[in-house]
Scaffold this motif. Structure first.
Motif, short mmCIF file in Angstrom:
data_model
loop_
_atom_site.label_atom_id
_atom_site.label_comp_id
_atom_site.label_asym_id
_atom_site.label_seq_id
_atom_site.Cartn_x
_atom_site.Cartn_y
_atom_site.Cartn_z
N ALA A 212 58.45 75.61 98.11
CA ALA A 212 58.03 74.73 99.24
C ALA A 212 58.00 75.52 100.63
O ALA A 212 58.89 76.36 100.99
N THR A 213 57.12 75.12 101.38
CA THR A 213 56.98 75.76 102.71
C THR A 213 57.25 74.40 103.74
O THR A 213 57.60 73.44 103.12
N TYR A 214 57.19 74.59 104.90
CA TYR A 214 57.55 73.67 105.96
C TYR A 214 56.66 72.41 105.69
O TYR A 214 57.08 71.27 106.05
N SER A 215 55.48 72.65 105.11
CA SER A 215 54.46 71.74 104.98
C SER A 215 55.23 70.47 103.92
O SER A 215 54.94 69.25 104.06
N GLU A 216 55.89 70.85 103.05
CA GLU A 216 56.62 70.09 102.22
C GLU A 216 58.43 69.92 102.49
O GLU A 216 58.78 68.71 102.20
N TRP A 217 58.99 70.82 103.10
CA TRP A 217 60.16 70.67 103.62
C TRP A 217 60.59 71.26 104.96
O TRP A 217 61.02 72.46 104.96
N PRO A 218 60.47 70.58 105.83
CA PRO A 218 60.70 71.00 107.31
C PRO A 218 62.08 70.78 107.63
O PRO A 218 62.76 70.71 108.79
N PHE A 219 62.96 70.26 106.64
CA PHE A 219 64.22 70.01 106.95
C PHE A 219 65.25 71.10 106.78
O PHE A 219 66.43 70.72 106.38
N ASP A 220 64.81 72.15 107.49
CA ASP A 220 65.59 73.05 107.69
C ASP A 220 66.19 73.48 109.01
O ASP A 220 66.40 74.66 109.47
N LYS A 221 65.63 72.61 109.83
CA LYS A 221 66.05 72.66 111.35
C LYS A 221 66.73 71.25 111.66
O LYS A 221 67.05 70.33 111.03
N ARG A 222 67.49 71.50 113.18
CA ARG A 222 68.48 70.34 113.43
C ARG A 222 67.67 69.15 113.67
O ARG A 222 66.41 69.33 114.40
#
Length: 576
Positions: A212-222
């Motif tokens: 997955a890229t941020y397009s599918e999973w952007p949930f690695d930021k606060r």
């Protein structure tokens, strides 16, 4: 496909939340007070404009729309004419007051109902590192629409999965009268999945796909938390708004945020700060669980302490905590008299409001290149139809202030800058309009605060009625005159305390050397962090010269207090 459905059903049926003992409570509001929400924990999104969903309400911070009473937080939607809108409500945010990457978030709430109600408990990215919505993501812990009673919805939105493309990922279920019963809505958020719960029962899981890229999973930021009631809108208003239901309330019993407990040993990481430093005692490579440490923020000469942040938030410059997880600590210091935080936008829009629009204005704001750039498509009719603010300024009656900033606009727009009351009726204490040019120019204005003290004023830039790009940088608001302070001065390298020993000798004694510039009356003592005298080292007159004193106290963080002919000097001292 049937086999996959069975596997998912099996997982949801038998997965239970992580045991409470595996979580550390890091942020909470139990609403055990009365009045407005705690300003150390909560901020507000204020205004109208539809909020991207054609919503009908105007969000305020008035007590009529948001308050704490009888042990619960109340967000109240009202049918009233206000700021050219027919409905008012409130939208609370923890942005830059509570921001988290992974963990458990739980909110115990009772919901409003009726056609047109659209309450939500949700999360948005704090830093928008993957771009505007939906690129940086959205987590809907709970959504509810009044025309479809008793059904709770859970959803995530990303660049690849969002309702604009009818690709959003989510689920829903029926509950027993959530409009009259409290339920605990929660998520458990990990590096590769987000679980959605109601009263500790799992109802939906969104997992990170392979590759997955941020397009599918952007949930690695606060992300930060939002609580609000919208009125009408693309979803909430699908069947119109029943004006006979108002007022409607969402009541919140508590909000709690946890981080996953990890086994010891733990570490303490101290980030460097401009204008001061953090001292930790004892400072070690590793800590055992429950070990007590003292944390002190010490400002450099010419700076003042504002807060400790990171894993721990405190407006006190000295605190004692027990270590039960890895800690990342930083401190904020401002130049003496400076009131604006992040005026150079080096932290993007931290401490600033998101761009606020009114009356159908269309504009975006960002600070990705350490400048504030406002891009206006439709500026509306009035200057306040597009604005950006920084709130929480303590203005004192009779004091003079200097407001300065740099600004430009290739299309020669007009901008109004000033400071104002941050609540209805929003009147300015001072404002000044400037005609911007394509060349970056510096502006500076002085004014006197003639009105009564306002501990929560706001600085504003109004750019409504314009079109195109407006650039702002190097914003400063300095209190020019201050009341005479009798507080002790911090010892600097020029003070009579020329040196002191931070380490114990073999006989457990510590020593301090003084250089007295002239015959003087001198007292020297060691204080605890709360100001209590631990040991009186010297008292009496001394002739000009150098002196050496020894003393014996337990390890810890202390304050050295020197009084020299009535002038006081104080400096922290770590003994270990």
């Amino acid at each position: 496909m049937k086999q996959l459905i069975c596997v998912i059903f099996f997982f949801l049926s038998f997965y239970t939340s992580v045991p409470a003992s595996d979580w550390n409570l890091v942020w909470q509001d139990n609403f055990d007070y009365n009045g407005p929400p705690d300003p150390e924990l909560w901020g507000y999104d204020i205004g109208g404009g539809g909020w991207g969903n054609n919503e009908l309400q105007y969000y305020t911070d008035r007590l009529e729309n948001v308050r704490v009473e009888d042990g619960v937080l109340i967000i109240e939607a009202r049918h009233e004419h206000y700021e050219k809108y027919e409905y008012t409500s409130a939208r609370l945010v923890t942005r830059n007051k509570g921001d988290w990457l992974y963990g458990k978030v739980e909110v115990r709430a009772k919901l409003p109902g009726g056609r047109g109600m659209w309450p939500a408990i949700w999360m948005l990215p704090t830093d928008w590192e993957y771009g505007e919505w939906p690129g940086s993501g959205e987590i809907d812990i709970m959504e509810y629409v009044g025309f479809d009673p008793n059904k709770i919805h859970w959803t995530v939105h990303t660049e690849a999965y969002n309702h604009m493309n009818n690709t959003e990922r989510g689920s829903s279920d029926i509950f027993d009268d959530p409009e009259n019963n409290f339920y605990t809505y929660a998520i458990e958020w990990f590096e590769d999945r987000i679980h959605f719960f109601v009263d500790d029962e799992l109802h939906f899981t969104f997992g990170k796909e392979d590759n997955a890229t941020y397009s599918e999973w952007p949930f690695d930021k606060r992300f930060h938390l939002l609580l609000n009631i919208a009125v009408g809108g693309n979803w909430g208003g699908l069947e119109g708004v029943d004006d006979g239901i108002f007022p409607q309330r969402m009541e919140i019993d508590y909000v709690r945020v946890y981080e996953m407990r990890t086994p010891p040993p733990y570490t303490i990481n101290i980030e460097s700060s401009v204008g001061g430093k953090i001292t930790v005692y004892p400072l070690k490579d590793e800590y055992t669980e429950g070990e007590s440490v003292e944390i002190m923020a010490v400002a450099d000469s010419g700076y003042s302490f504002q807060k400790i942040s990171g894993s721990i938030y405190s407006s006190q410059d000295s605190i004692r905590v027990r270590v039960n997880r890895d800690l990342n600590l930083s401190a904020l210091f401002l130049k003496e008299g400076e009131m604006i935080i992040n005026g150079d936008f080096s932290q993007q829009l931290h401490y600033w409001s998101e761009l606020i629009t009114h009356n159908g204005a269309i504009a975006t704001g960002s600070a990705e290149n350490e400048i504030l750039e406002i891009d206006i498509t439709d500026g509306g009719e009035s200057p306040w139809d597009v604005q950006v603010n920084q709130a929480g300024l303590n203005l004192l009656q009779g004091q003079r202030y200097v407001l300065s900033f740099d600004a430009s606009s290739p299309t020669s727009n007009t901008m109004t800058a000033g400071v104002a009351i941050n609540r209805d009726p929003w009147f300015p204490y001072f404002s000044q309009s400037v005609q911007l040019t394509a060349q970056m120019s510096s502006y500076q204005f002085e004014f006197t605060m003639d009105d009564p003290n306002d501990p929560a004023a706001r600085l504003f830039f109004d750019v409504g009625g314009s079109e195109g790009i407006i650039i702002v940088d190097n914003v400063s608001l300095v209190r020019k005159t201050t009341t005479v302070s009798t507080a002790p001065k911090t010892i600097t390298t020029d003070s009579p305390v020329s040196s002191f020993n931070l380490k114990r000798s073999t006989n457990s004694l510590s020593d301090i050397s003084l250089s007295i510039p002239q015959n003087s009356s001198v007292t020297l003592s060691l204080l605890s962090l709360n100001g209590r005298t631990v040991e009186s080292i010297h008292g009496g007159r001394l002739k000009k010269g150098k002196y050496h004193f020894t003393f014996n106290v337990p390890n810890g963080i202390y304050l050295i207090k020197l009084t020299l002919d009535g002038q006081q000097f104080i400096r922290p001292m770590v003994l270990y």
